[in-house]
Structure formats: structure tokens, C-alpha cells
Design a protein around this motif. Structure first.
Motif, mmCIF file in Angstrom:
data_model
loop_
_atom_site.group_PDB
_atom_site.id
_atom_site.type_symbol
_atom_site.label_atom_id
_atom_site.label_comp_id
_atom_site.label_asym_id
_atom_site.label_seq_id
_atom_site.Cartn_x
_atom_site.Cartn_y
_atom_site.Cartn_z
ATOM 1 N N VAL A 10 0.930 -1.277 0.128
ATOM 2 C CA VAL A 10 0.073 -0.118 0.124
ATOM 3 C C VAL A 10 0.918 1.277 -0.044
ATOM 4 N N ALA A 11 1.993 1.069 0.751
ATOM 5 C CA ALA A 11 2.843 2.536 0.850
ATOM 6 C C ALA A 11 3.753 2.736 -0.479
ATOM 7 N N ALA A 12 3.955 1.390 -1.077
ATOM 8 C CA ALA A 12 4.621 1.703 -2.290
ATOM 9 C C ALA A 12 3.740 2.027 -3.502
ATOM 10 N N ALA A 13 2.322 1.668 -3.505
ATOM 11 C CA ALA A 13 1.337 2.185 -4.323
ATOM 12 C C ALA A 13 1.280 3.707 -4.144
ATOM 13 N N ILE A 14 1.174 4.210 -2.956
ATOM 14 C CA ILE A 14 0.914 5.548 -2.641
ATOM 15 C C ILE A 14 2.105 6.364 -3.141
ATOM 16 N N ALA A 15 3.197 5.705 -2.796
ATOM 17 C CA ALA A 15 4.660 6.784 -3.142
ATOM 18 C C ALA A 15 4.794 6.784 -4.441
ATOM 19 N N GLU A 16 4.358 5.422 -5.386
ATOM 20 C CA GLU A 16 4.614 5.603 -6.695
ATOM 21 C C GLU A 16 3.918 6.618 -7.260
ATOM 22 N N ALA A 17 2.653 6.786 -6.918
ATOM 23 C CA ALA A 17 1.676 7.896 -7.333
ATOM 24 C C ALA A 17 2.278 9.213 -7.022
ATOM 25 N N ALA A 53 9.999 -1.195 -6.956
ATOM 26 C CA ALA A 53 9.502 -1.603 -5.719
ATOM 27 C C ALA A 53 8.196 -1.961 -5.823
ATOM 28 N N TYR A 54 7.381 -1.186 -6.375
ATOM 29 C CA TYR A 54 5.992 -1.331 -6.390
ATOM 30 C C TYR A 54 5.817 -2.612 -7.310
ATOM 31 N N GLY A 55 6.413 -3.022 -8.424
ATOM 32 C CA GLY A 55 6.467 -4.125 -9.226
ATOM 33 C C GLY A 55 6.905 -5.393 -8.319
ATOM 34 N N LEU A 56 7.909 -5.224 -7.394
ATOM 35 C CA LEU A 56 8.535 -6.586 -6.993
ATOM 36 C C LEU A 56 7.575 -6.663 -5.667
ATOM 37 N N LEU A 57 6.942 -5.718 -5.121
ATOM 38 C CA LEU A 57 5.923 -5.925 -4.141
ATOM 39 C C LEU A 57 4.496 -6.579 -4.645
ATOM 40 N N VAL A 58 4.283 -6.378 -5.865
ATOM 41 C CA VAL A 58 2.953 -6.887 -6.568
ATOM 42 C C VAL A 58 3.386 -8.321 -6.573
ATOM 43 N N LEU A 59 4.496 -8.726 -7.097
ATOM 44 C CA LEU A 59 4.902 -10.129 -7.288
ATOM 45 C C LEU A 59 4.805 -11.087 -6.173
ATOM 46 N N VAL A 60 5.206 -10.223 -4.760
ATOM 47 C CA VAL A 60 5.348 -10.922 -3.475
ATOM 48 C C VAL A 60 4.033 -11.094 -3.103
ATOM 49 N N VAL A 61 3.117 -10.275 -3.254
ATOM 50 C CA VAL A 61 1.807 -10.080 -2.473
ATOM 51 C C VAL A 61 0.957 -11.045 -3.291
ATOM 52 N N ALA A 62 1.056 -11.058 -4.634
ATOM 53 C CA ALA A 62 0.621 -11.912 -5.464
ATOM 54 C C ALA A 62 0.728 -13.151 -5.206
ATOM 55 N N ARG A 63 1.692 -13.669 -4.880
ATOM 56 C CA ARG A 63 2.212 -15.080 -4.326
ATOM 57 C C ARG A 63 1.608 -15.213 -2.893
ATOM 58 N N GLN A 64 1.640 -14.544 -2.211
ATOM 59 C CA GLN A 64 1.258 -14.747 -0.713
ATOM 60 C C GLN A 64 -0.039 -14.869 -0.854
ATOM 61 N N ARG A 65 -1.136 -13.916 -1.552
ATOM 62 C CA ARG A 65 -2.484 -14.039 -1.608
ATOM 63 C C ARG A 65 -3.052 -14.809 -2.502
ATOM 64 N N ARG A 66 -2.218 -15.726 -3.369
ATOM 65 C CA ARG A 66 -2.604 -16.343 -4.401
ATOM 66 C C ARG A 66 -3.338 -15.853 -5.413
ATOM 67 N N ALA A 79 1.037 0.263 -13.104
ATOM 68 C CA ALA A 79 2.305 0.870 -12.674
ATOM 69 C C ALA A 79 2.433 1.775 -13.551
ATOM 70 N N VAL A 80 2.324 1.680 -14.856
ATOM 71 C CA VAL A 80 2.475 2.395 -16.075
ATOM 72 C C VAL A 80 1.672 3.810 -16.236
ATOM 73 N N PRO A 81 0.186 3.796 -16.152
ATOM 74 C CA PRO A 81 -0.342 5.119 -16.088
ATOM 75 C C PRO A 81 -0.162 5.801 -14.846
ATOM 76 N N PRO A 82 -0.169 7.165 -15.147
ATOM 77 C CA PRO A 82 0.085 7.981 -13.691
ATOM 78 C C PRO A 82 -1.157 7.716 -12.586
ATOM 79 N N PHE A 83 -0.821 7.523 -11.438
ATOM 80 C CA PHE A 83 -1.852 7.271 -10.364
ATOM 81 C C PHE A 83 -2.794 6.151 -10.220
ATOM 82 N N ALA A 84 -2.421 5.098 -11.287
ATOM 83 C CA ALA A 84 -3.143 3.979 -11.411
ATOM 84 C C ALA A 84 -2.849 3.112 -10.418
ATOM 85 N N THR A 85 -1.669 3.260 -9.550
ATOM 86 C CA THR A 85 -1.337 2.132 -8.525
ATOM 87 C C THR A 85 -2.364 2.423 -7.346
#
Length: 112
Positions: A10-17, A53-66, A79-85
Motif C-alpha cells: 500500500v505504501a509503495a502504491a501511494i509513493a509511486e503515485a 519496488a511496486y512491481g516487486l511487491l506486486v509479485l510478492v503479494v500476488a504469491r502470498q495472496r494467491r 504501474a504504467v499510467p499515472p496514479f493507477a497504482t
């Protein structure tokens, strides 16, 4: 550990935006009347690091939460369009993709 991963996601999503906003402001200064590139030189690498960092955390969370491959792909694409995270994070929270896994109905019993 898993709860910490969700908080980091969540922090990475907000920080990326936020870094997108700063980078866009830096680009406006670079190509606008001031013609100063310092904003892009500062916020470009910051945004790049947060993007990774957001991309790596997506992969970690996706694996943990299946998450399904579809959900993971959408999260990465956001992660590509502005503010979409931030929009994805809110959507995922409403859908329960970031919720803690349900407790098992039958607790483990000791063997022996």
C-alpha cells in the motif's frame, strides 16, 4: 510477516503515485518556461526506484495472496499510467484481494 507485506504494498502504491506527480511537475518545469531540468534529475530516479519496488511487491503479494494471473497482470500494468497504482490498491482492497486469509476451520491437533 504477511501483514507487513500488505502495508509495504500500500505504501509503495501511494509513493509511486506521488512520485508520478513529482515527475510530471518536474517535466512541466523542464519543458515549460523555466527550462530547468533539476526536477527531472531528482524525481526521475526516485520514481524509477519506486516503480521497481511496486512491481516487486506486486509479485510478492500476488504469491502470498494467491492472486490469479489476471489480477497480477492488472496490478503490474497499473504501474504504467499515472496514479493507477492507488486506484488498483483501492479496487483490490474492495475485492478482498488484500484481506488476511481466512482462518482454517479445523485447527491443527498435535500428533502423538
Amino acid at each position: 510477516m504477511r501483514e507487513m507485506t500488505i502495508r509495504l504494498f500500500v505504501a509503495a502504491a501511494i509513493a509511486e503515485a506521488c512520485s508520478w506527480a513529482a515527475l510530471l511537475a518536474g517535466m512541466a518545469v523542464k519543458y515549460g518556461p523555466p527550462r530547468n531540468e533539476v526536477g527531472v534529475h531528482v524525481f526521475g530516479p526516485v520514481h524509477g526506484a519506486l516503480f521497481v519496488a511496486y512491481g516487486l511487491l506486486v509479485l510478492v503479494v500476488a504469491r502470498q495472496r494467491r492472486w490469479s494471473l489476471w489480477h497480477t497482470g492488472i496490478a503490474l500494468a497499473c504501474a504504467v499510467p499515472p496514479f493507477a497504482t492507488v486506484l488498483f490498491e483501492r479496487w483490490a482492497r474492495r475485492r478482498g484481494l488484500l484481506a488476511a486469509p481466512a482462518a482454517t476451520e479445523h485447527p491443527l491437533t498435535p500428533v502423538g
